[in-house]
Design a protein around this motif. Structure first.
Motif, PDB file in Angstrom:
ATOM      1  N   LEU A  39       0.844  -1.187   0.000  1.00 32.20           N
ATOM      2  CA  LEU A  39       0.000   0.000   0.000  1.00 32.20           C
ATOM      3  C   LEU A  39       0.883   1.243   0.000  1.00 32.20           C
ATOM      4  O   LEU A  39       1.943   1.252   0.616  1.00 32.20           O
ATOM      5  CB  LEU A  39      -0.892   0.025   1.250  1.00 32.20           C
ATOM      6  N   SER A  40       0.435   2.275  -0.682  1.00 34.13           N
ATOM      7  CA  SER A  40       1.166   3.542  -0.676  1.00 34.13           C
ATOM      8  C   SER A  40       0.873   4.279   0.622  1.00 34.13           C
ATOM      9  O   SER A  40      -0.286   4.476   0.983  1.00 34.13           O
ATOM     10  CB  SER A  40       0.749   4.421  -1.848  1.00 34.13           C
ATOM     11  N   LYS A  41       1.908   4.664   1.314  1.00 35.89           N
ATOM     12  CA  LYS A  41       1.808   5.427   2.557  1.00 35.89           C
ATOM     13  C   LYS A  41       2.690   6.654   2.426  1.00 35.89           C
ATOM     14  O   LYS A  41       3.522   6.748   1.529  1.00 35.89           O
ATOM     15  CB  LYS A  41       2.273   4.588   3.758  1.00 35.89           C
ATOM     16  N   ARG A  42       2.511   7.609   3.334  1.00 34.71           N
ATOM     17  CA  ARG A  42       3.331   8.817   3.324  1.00 34.71           C
ATOM     18  C   ARG A  42       3.838   9.098   4.730  1.00 34.71           C
ATOM     19  O   ARG A  42       3.060   9.122   5.667  1.00 34.71           O
ATOM     20  CB  ARG A  42       2.517  10.025   2.843  1.00 34.71           C
ATOM     21  N   ALA A  43       5.125   9.334   4.828  1.00 34.68           N
ATOM     22  CA  ALA A  43       5.714   9.785   6.082  1.00 34.68           C
ATOM     23  C   ALA A  43       5.663  11.306   6.079  1.00 34.68           C
ATOM     24  O   ALA A  43       5.980  11.939   5.074  1.00 34.68           O
ATOM     25  CB  ALA A  43       7.150   9.298   6.191  1.00 34.68           C
ATOM     26  N   ALA A  75       3.718   4.280  13.580  1.00 35.49           N
ATOM     27  CA  ALA A  75       5.024   4.783  13.177  1.00 35.49           C
ATOM     28  C   ALA A  75       6.058   3.665  13.130  1.00 35.49           C
ATOM     29  O   ALA A  75       6.881   3.602  12.213  1.00 35.49           O
ATOM     30  CB  ALA A  75       5.479   5.890  14.128  1.00 35.49           C
ATOM     31  N   MET A  76       6.006   2.766  14.099  1.00 35.41           N
ATOM     32  CA  MET A  76       6.976   1.673  14.135  1.00 35.41           C
ATOM     33  C   MET A  76       6.738   0.679  12.996  1.00 35.41           C
ATOM     34  O   MET A  76       7.686   0.135  12.438  1.00 35.41           O
ATOM     35  CB  MET A  76       6.965   0.963  15.488  1.00 35.41           C
ATOM     36  N   ARG A  77       5.483   0.487  12.618  1.00 34.79           N
ATOM     37  CA  ARG A  77       5.191  -0.361  11.444  1.00 34.79           C
ATOM     38  C   ARG A  77       5.770   0.287  10.194  1.00 34.79           C
ATOM     39  O   ARG A  77       6.367  -0.388   9.366  1.00 34.79           O
ATOM     40  CB  ARG A  77       3.684  -0.574  11.290  1.00 34.79           C
ATOM     41  N   TYR A  78       5.575   1.600  10.055  1.00 37.58           N
ATOM     42  CA  TYR A  78       6.142   2.309   8.909  1.00 37.58           C
ATOM     43  C   TYR A  78       7.656   2.162   8.885  1.00 37.58           C
ATOM     44  O   TYR A  78       8.269   2.073   7.833  1.00 37.58           O
ATOM     45  CB  TYR A  78       5.787   3.791   8.954  1.00 37.58           C
ATOM     46  N   ASN A  79       8.251   2.126  10.068  1.00 33.10           N
ATOM     47  CA  ASN A  79       9.709   2.048  10.112  1.00 33.10           C
ATOM     48  C   ASN A  79      10.224   0.672   9.694  1.00 33.10           C
ATOM     49  O   ASN A  79      11.399   0.526   9.388  1.00 33.10           O
ATOM     50  CB  ASN A  79      10.258   2.428  11.483  1.00 33.10           C
ATOM     51  N   LEU A  80       9.380  -0.328   9.632  1.00 33.85           N
ATOM     52  CA  LEU A  80       9.808  -1.620   9.094  1.00 33.85           C
ATOM     53  C   LEU A  80      10.241  -1.449   7.642  1.00 33.85           C
ATOM     54  O   LEU A  80      11.117  -2.156   7.156  1.00 33.85           O
ATOM     55  CB  LEU A  80       8.685  -2.649   9.195  1.00 33.85           C
ATOM     56  N   THR A  81       9.634  -0.494   6.952  1.00 29.44           N
ATOM     57  CA  THR A  81       9.985  -0.183   5.569  1.00 29.44           C
ATOM     58  C   THR A  81      11.073   0.879   5.490  1.00 29.44           C
ATOM     59  O   THR A  81      12.033   0.747   4.740  1.00 29.44           O
ATOM     60  CB  THR A  81       8.734   0.313   4.804  1.00 29.44           C
ATOM     61  N   MET A  82      10.927   1.952   6.278  1.00 35.03           N
ATOM     62  CA  MET A  82      11.847   3.091   6.190  1.00 35.03           C
ATOM     63  C   MET A  82      13.197   2.816   6.838  1.00 35.03           C
ATOM     64  O   MET A  82      14.205   3.316   6.376  1.00 35.03           O
ATOM     65  CB  MET A  82      11.222   4.332   6.822  1.00 35.03           C
ATOM     66  N   ASP A  83      13.212   2.066   7.917  1.00 37.53           N
ATOM     67  CA  ASP A  83      14.439   1.697   8.627  1.00 37.53           C
ATOM     68  C   ASP A  83      15.266   2.916   9.047  1.00 37.53           C
ATOM     69  O   ASP A  83      16.446   3.023   8.742  1.00 37.53           O
ATOM     70  CB  ASP A  83      15.284   0.743   7.782  1.00 37.53           C
ATOM     71  N   VAL A  84      14.628   3.842   9.766  1.00 39.72           N
ATOM     72  CA  VAL A  84      15.337   5.010  10.273  1.00 39.72           C
ATOM     73  C   VAL A  84      15.873   4.729  11.674  1.00 39.72           C
ATOM     74  O   VAL A  84      15.377   3.862  12.380  1.00 39.72           O
ATOM     75  CB  VAL A  84      14.439   6.277  10.306  1.00 39.72           C
ATOM     76  N   LYS A  85      16.856   5.508  12.057  1.00 40.59           N
ATOM     77  CA  LYS A  85      17.479   5.381  13.376  1.00 40.59           C
ATOM     78  C   LYS A  85      16.686   6.148  14.434  1.00 40.59           C
ATOM     79  O   LYS A  85      16.621   5.755  15.587  1.00 40.59           O
ATOM     80  CB  LYS A  85      18.905   5.918  13.288  1.00 40.59           C
ATOM     81  N   ILE A  86      16.067   7.270  14.028  1.00 37.69           N
ATOM     82  CA  ILE A  86      15.379   8.145  14.966  1.00 37.69           C
ATOM     83  C   ILE A  86      13.931   8.333  14.521  1.00 37.69           C
ATOM     84  O   ILE A  86      13.662   8.647  13.363  1.00 37.69           O
ATOM     85  CB  ILE A  86      16.077   9.518  15.042  1.00 37.69           C
TER      86      ILE A  86
END
Length: 118
Positions: A39-43, A75-86
């Motif tokens: 799915l398309s999401k936006r940060a 946010a943490m689910r999104y980070n499974l894709t983005m893989d940011v540190k902060i």
């Protein structure tokens, strides 16, 4: 275009990240599109490092939206894709910042957003 409440929070957070914490505007992306479960999401805000890799992601909510466990989980689910540190969560009143500990596979709560590492 009207300045909706969430956009007000986003613009103030961008200003804070740039002017108070030193994050370069040139490395910030607003409403960065990505795929999550096809799915398309936006940060709301993504700040990349000098090599173009995502470093920080911020999820902005309007002031009348409480930062709950559900917002954190999103946010943490999104980070499974983005893989940011902060990771930053903000409604303009309450701000929360977390740093990913990859070794322990957990998020550590920070008392403030770290300064830009030059």
């Amino acid at each position: 275009m009207a300045l909706i409440p969430e956009e007000w929070v986003r613009q103030h957070l961008i200003h804070y990240l740039n002017n108070e914490k030193g994050y370069p505007l040139s490395l910030m992306k607003v409403e960065k599109e990505f795929k999550y479960n096809k799915l398309s999401k936006r940060a709301d805000i993504v700040v990349c490092d000098r090599n173009g890799a995502p470093l920080l992601m911020a999820e902005c909510k309007s002031a009348d939206v409480e930062i709950t466990q559900g917002v954190f989980d999103q946010a943490m689910r999104y980070n499974l894709t983005m893989d940011v540190k902060i990771m930053v969560l903000s409604n303009g009143i309450n701000n929360f910042c977390f740093q990913l500990d990859k070794e322990q596979q957990t998020y550590l709560a920070l008392t403030e957003i770290p300064e830009w590492e030059k």
